[in-house]
Motif scaffolding. Structure first.
Motif, mmCIF file in Angstrom:
data_model
loop_
_atom_site.group_PDB
_atom_site.id
_atom_site.type_symbol
_atom_site.label_atom_id
_atom_site.label_comp_id
_atom_site.label_asym_id
_atom_site.label_seq_id
_atom_site.Cartn_x
_atom_site.Cartn_y
_atom_site.Cartn_z
ATOM 1 N N ILE A 181 -3.939 9.483 1.684
ATOM 2 C CA ILE A 181 -4.049 9.197 3.269
ATOM 3 C C ILE A 181 -4.395 7.471 3.406
ATOM 4 N N ASP A 182 -5.243 6.830 2.814
ATOM 5 C CA ASP A 182 -5.734 5.402 2.927
ATOM 6 C C ASP A 182 -4.188 4.542 2.006
ATOM 7 N N ALA A 183 -3.208 3.639 2.666
ATOM 8 C CA ALA A 183 -2.703 3.207 2.843
ATOM 9 C C ALA A 183 -3.304 1.855 1.416
ATOM 10 N N GLU A 184 -3.423 1.175 0.552
ATOM 11 C CA GLU A 184 -3.246 -0.140 -0.075
ATOM 12 C C GLU A 184 -2.893 -0.660 -0.925
ATOM 13 N N PRO A 185 -3.404 -2.230 -1.148
ATOM 14 C CA PRO A 185 -2.262 -2.837 -1.801
ATOM 15 C C PRO A 185 -2.205 -2.648 -3.021
ATOM 16 N N ASP A 186 -1.340 -1.046 -3.866
ATOM 17 C CA ASP A 186 -1.803 -0.861 -5.220
ATOM 18 C C ASP A 186 -0.814 -1.416 -5.847
ATOM 19 N N ALA A 187 -0.453 -1.163 -7.275
ATOM 20 C CA ALA A 187 0.095 -1.598 -8.608
ATOM 21 C C ALA A 187 2.030 -1.401 -7.929
ATOM 22 N N MET A 188 2.184 -0.095 -6.961
ATOM 23 C CA MET A 188 3.520 -0.056 -6.652
ATOM 24 C C MET A 188 3.850 -0.766 -5.367
ATOM 25 N N LEU A 189 3.183 -1.054 -4.689
ATOM 26 C CA LEU A 189 3.319 -2.272 -3.700
ATOM 27 C C LEU A 189 3.684 -3.295 -4.551
ATOM 28 N N ARG A 190 2.488 -4.487 -5.928
ATOM 29 C CA ARG A 190 2.980 -5.127 -6.023
ATOM 30 C C ARG A 190 4.325 -5.285 -6.568
ATOM 31 N N GLY A 191 4.566 -3.959 -7.144
ATOM 32 C CA GLY A 191 5.959 -4.400 -7.889
ATOM 33 C C GLY A 191 7.127 -4.336 -7.080
ATOM 34 N N GLN A 192 6.823 -4.048 -5.770
ATOM 35 C CA GLN A 192 8.092 -3.693 -4.722
ATOM 36 C C GLN A 192 8.120 -5.481 -4.434
ATOM 37 N N ILE A 193 7.344 -6.062 -4.599
ATOM 38 C CA ILE A 193 7.099 -7.385 -3.997
ATOM 39 C C ILE A 193 7.240 -8.220 -4.574
ATOM 40 N N ALA A 194 7.369 -8.378 -6.051
ATOM 41 C CA ALA A 194 7.574 -8.800 -7.164
ATOM 42 C C ALA A 194 9.232 -8.603 -7.627
ATOM 43 N N HIS A 195 9.596 -7.436 -7.824
ATOM 44 C CA HIS A 195 11.432 -7.220 -7.730
ATOM 45 C C HIS A 195 11.623 -7.515 -6.645
#
Length: 976
Positions: free
Chosen positions: A712-726
């Motif tokens: 439920i809680d969105a957070e700056p996780d590894a998936m978000l970090r990977g998307q921004i890096a790509h």
């Protein structure tokens, strides 16, 4: 002559002390006597007892010591209103906030400092000590507190006691000769002692005290007994033990022999004393609940059963669960904080959010309650949207919640708009009760009664705050109102009512009697309790101050309380302890448990000991206390004797429920839903990452790709970090030729490339993060990305590889791909592969190149790992490169973006000169290279066909479920 008017009646439990006192009180009614009892709850019980002795009570007074003090203080020349507990607490908070402290400065920041100070100030006042009698910070705080009371024009309870005692000592009109009777006291404060002394000089005073000289059980009462004896002179009446006449022989033996060094042999227990040993708090409470249920079925009135706890707070949740499951009537005797009630929790959450910048969970604790007037699904929708976007700042939470609701939040604006904080809290409290119950509500059950009691306590507190505002001349701040409400206590539902089992603590049990008594908490560390000293008045300072500040040894005190609890039972005593924790660690018995067991023969103790181990998840069928537990026992029996379980279920009408229980243990993973199977059978395109996950474990694929649970809680996780890096890398390589004028980053352009990468990261963060990050979260995300991607750029500049990045984020197998790539990679039988290649580097002098796939973590797969661990992505992407893009594949690599940024993959050994700088273990000869690619296509086709058929199994690759798999809480198979 002082002391001639006091008579002392002493004796052990069941000696008839109180009965004798009440008889003399009734005989003395013509003189309008006073009867002093220990607690407010004892007043009603004593009145019922007295009415049984005489037809009517037309004279006399019955009350506590506080009632007596108020009566005496009413005639004081300087009489002032008495500060309530809430008012006292607020005044102490003000004193602490304004004081300039020395050694206690750090301690004053803790939440419990004001409460501990209030207790210490009360003890000093009750002991008739003055601020100048102490020193340091305590003296300054005590003096400031007295001045604050003077300024407001109040007496606190302990100050009232002091002035009542002073008036009785100096004013002849303070007492008119009414005789006084008192019982139930083990220790006396300085003010209480002064009043008794003064009364003994003016009238007849009779005091009853449970005491026998030289008995260890009464060591805590020795000083009080000696002081009263000196005041009584020779007027001491010692009553002989009466337990042998009134108690079962085993219980009477405990009363006479407990704690003795050389006790006589005990009689047969004969069921009068029982010993329960449970594993874990829940298991121990279940033993008690089962026994109570049996007693009620056998006809014992509920109010004649007492459950005495070392701490009612510790046992409350477990007893609520176990007694509630068996629908046992019970009432906890005591008070709970307002925040522990449903209406109090909702009200305080609302006030914290409206006034004190409370967090998102405060607002939704109120909105989700039954007191907000909102439907639960609507509240869940709003909160889910806010949590999914990580909206947490209070102003943004309120703004976005109002947008999603299409209107203002209930009561929040009303509370803020009130003229004063007290008025706002009162309006909110009344509105909450109206929204929850209103005039058309159903008949008041326990829940409604609890809400109304909490509301009543809230309104009383707010009325007390109104009085304080009137005396002070200035409105209270919102944080003071919230603090006052947090300290408010509420009487629990069912406390002291007929028809309910009484649950009470050791001190409250002293003056009660029951047919059956359970004593809980008899494990080491619970009883005797550790000393609860106050940091303001340690034992050394108490001795130095003298008076009646010295307290009995805490172990002696608990020894007496346990003795008293054991003598409250007239038919049966049940001692209960946790033999093991919830984790299975053994717990040693309390010394008090040992003191009782040593009074009887070990075989007899064992005969009357009942145990419930941690492994006993169900009761034995013949002992199950309810239908639910009997059904659970039958379900457990089905695992070993299916025929017997089926017969029992048929006989009791449980066949359908038993079948449901049996099915719960069948963990079949093959999909059977026609709708799901039809959906899967119609699929023709599969992503490489999806097939890889299926290869890892088809059950894991089911959870991740079909069930697809989300947090439920969105957070700056590894998936978000990977998307921004790509995104940043894609923009970077698009901009390099245009802004740097080169195809490849080299040593001469590396600094300009780093600057460009920084800009690309910032652009990606601005457009790719839809979460509301805190300043710390945003800074952390940016800094980690910059660190890793700047290192990546410098690695590129230093690389010997001269292939040029020509194609970025190449989509295939979807409508958004280039026309020639939309069909995807054929896998056979009409199936195709879809996906996105991060980057294709091409040899500028030939139609050949390599595939690069970014990995946001620290690891990458070698050529050997790709084959052994069923990695499909790079081999299949190489086929796409050859068959769809039209570039001869020289190899494919994984590029880790974190840590040491390793690069591993599979490469053609024949292209070593074109592909320098890679690990030597990743070069494969052309035959092995081609074979690994084709094997990947065959595996992908097999997995795709299994998905279409719904062929889900428990098939993790390797020897079993890997330790890193975090899907086991919802996986359909048992973790191996």
């Amino acid at each position: 002559m002082a002391g001639l008017g006091l008579s002392l009646v002493v004796g052990p439990a069941h000696a008839g002390k109180v009965a004798l006192l009440l008889e003399r009180y009734v005989a003395d009614l013509g003189r309008d006597p006073w009867l002093i009892v220990p607690n407010r709850a004892d007043v009603d019980a004593v009145e019922r007892d007295l009415l049984a002795r005489c037809p009517a009570l037309l004279a006399g007074r019955i009350g506590t010591f506080d009632d007596l003090f108020r009566e005496l203080a009413a005639g004081h020349a300087g009489r002032r209103p008495e500060a309530t507990d809430v008012q006292r607490a607020l005044l102490v908070r003000r004193v602490v906030a304004a004081a300039e402290l020395g050694a206690l400065r750090e301690s004053a920041r803790s939440a419990g400092f004001a409460d501990a100070l209030l207790q210490a100030l009360g003890e000093l006042e009750s002991a008739l000590a003055d601020p100048e009698d102490v020193s340091g910070d305590l003296a300054a705080l005590a003096g400031a507190y007295r001045l604050e009371l003077e300024r407001i024009g109040l007496w606190d309870r302990d100050g009232l006691r002091r002035r009542a005692a002073e008036r009785l000592e100096s004013d002849l009109s303070a007492w008119h000769g009414e005789p006084v009777y008192a019982y139930g006291f083990e220790d006396l404060t300085g003010a209480e002692w002064a009043v008794l002394q003064a009364l003994a000089g003016r009238t007849d005073v009779t005091v009853s005290l449970p005491y026998e000289p030289a008995r260890p059980a009464f060591a805590a009462l020795q000083r009080t007994a000696e002081d009263l004896a000196s005041l009584a002179g020779g007027r001491i009446e010692e009553l002989p033990p009466g337990s042998a006449r009134s108690l079962p022989s085993a219980v009477a033996h405990v009363e006479r022999a407990l704690y003795e060094d050389d006790p006589p042999p005990g009689p047969p227990i004969d069921g009068a004393i029982r010993f329960f040993e449970g594993a874990g708090t829940r298991g121990t409470a279940e033993l008690v609940a089962d026994e109570v249920a049996g007693l009620l079925r056998a006809g014992t009135p509920a109010e004649r059963i007492g459950v005495v706890c070392d701490s009612t707070e510790r046992w409350r949740a477990a007893l609520e669960t176990t007694f509630g499951a068996l629908e046992l009537p019970w009432g906890l005797e005591g008070r709970v904080r307002l925040s522990q009630t449903a209406v109090g929790e909702a009200l305080l959450a609302l006030l914290r959010f409206a006034w004190l910048g409370g967090e998102r969970h405060d607002l939704f604790a109120f909105l989700r309650s039954s007191f907000s007037g909102l439907q639960r699904p609507a509240v869940d929708f709003v909160e889910g949207r806010l949590r999914g976007r990580a909206v947490s700042a209070p102003d943004r939470v309120e703004e976005e919640a109002e947008k999603l609701r299409g209107g203002a939040l209930p009561l929040v604006d009303d509370v803020r708009a009130a003229a004063t904080a007290v008025a706002g809290a009162r309006h909110a409290a009344r509105a909450l009760a109206a929204l929850a119950h209103g005039l058309g509500g159903s008949a008041a059950g326990d829940a409604a009664v609890a809400d109304l009691r909490a509301l009543d306590a809230t309104l009383r507190t707010l009325s007390e705050l109104d009085v304080l505002e009137g005396l002070d001349g200035q409105p209270l701040r919102p944080e003071e109102v919230v603090a006052a409400l947090e300290r408010t206590t509420v009487r629990t539902v069912g406390a002291g009512e007929l028809g309910r089992v009484a649950v009470l603590d050791l001190p409250r049990a002293r003056t009660r009697s029951f047919e059956v008594v359970f004593v809980l908490g008899l494990e080491e560390g619970s009883v005797p309790r550790r000393g609860r000293g106050t940091p303001f008045l340690d034992d050394e300072r108490r001795r130095a101050l003298g008076g009646r500040l010295e307290r009995p040894d805490p172990v002696d005190r608990d020894r007496y309380l346990f003795y008293t609890a054991c003598t409250r039972a007239s038919h049966r005593l049940v001692l209960v302890r946790e033999a093991a924790t919830d984790e299975g660690s053994p717990r040693e018995p309390s010394p008090f448990w040992t003191e009782v067991t040593r009074l009887f023969a070990p075989d007899d103790v064992a005969r009357w000991t009942r145990r419930r181990p941690l492994s006993a998840l169900t009761w034995a069928l013949e002992e199950a206390p309810s239908e639910r537990e009997r059904l659970r026992a039958v379900a457990r029996l089905a695992s070993t004797d299916g025929v017997e379980a089926s017969s029992l279920a048929t006989a009791n009408g449980w066949s359908r429920r038993l079948e449901r229980a049996r099915n719960a243990f069948r963990r079949e993973t093959r999909l059977r839903s026609p709708a799901v199977l039809e959906w899967l059978a119609n699929r023709t395109t599969f992503a490489a990452t999806e097939l890889e996950r299926f290869a890892d474990c088809s059950s894991a694929w089911l959870v991740e790709r079909v069930v697809d649970p989300k947090t439920i809680d969105a957070e700056p996780d590894a998936m978000l970090r990977g998307q921004i890096a790509h995104t940043a890398l894609h923009r970077f390589y698009q901009a390099v030729p245009r802004e740097l004028g080169v195809d490849l980053v080299g040593e001469e352009t590396v600094e300009a490339a780093v600057t460009l990468m920084r800009r690309c990261v910032d652009d990606a963060l601005a457009s790719g993060v839809r979460l509301e990050l805190s300043d710390v979260q945003a800074a952390e995300l940016r800094q980690t990305l910059l660190r890793d991607l700047e290192g990546f750029v410098r690695d590129e500049a230093a690389s010997e590889l001269r292939l040029v990045p020509r194609k970025l984020e190449v989509l295939f197998g979807s409508d958004r791909a280039a026309p020639e790539l939309q069909r995807g990679l054929p896998l056979g039988d009409g199936l195709a592969l879809s996906g996105k290649i991060d980057r294709i580097d091409v040899d500028p002098f030939s139609a050949s190149g390599i595939v690069q796939d970014y990995k946001s973590g620290k690891g990458a797969h070698s050529a050997r790992d790709i084959d052994r661990e069923l990695r499909l992505q790079i081999p299949l992407y190489l086929l796409v490169l050859r068959d769809l893009v039209g570039v001869e594949p020289l190899g494919g690599v994984y590029r880790a973006l974190s840590g040491k940024r390793v690069t591993r993959g599979m490469l053609r050994a024949s292209a070593t000169d074109t592909l320098p700088g890679f690990s030597r273990h990743d070069y494969l000869d052309d035959e092995a290279f081609a074979a690994q690619i084709e094997t990947a296509r065959e595996r992908a086709a097999t997995y795709a066909q299994r998905i279409r058929a719904g062929d889900v199994r428990h098939d993790p690759k390797g020897d079993g479920c890997p330790a890193w798999c975090d899907l086991w809480p919802i996986c359909r198979v048992e973790r191996s």
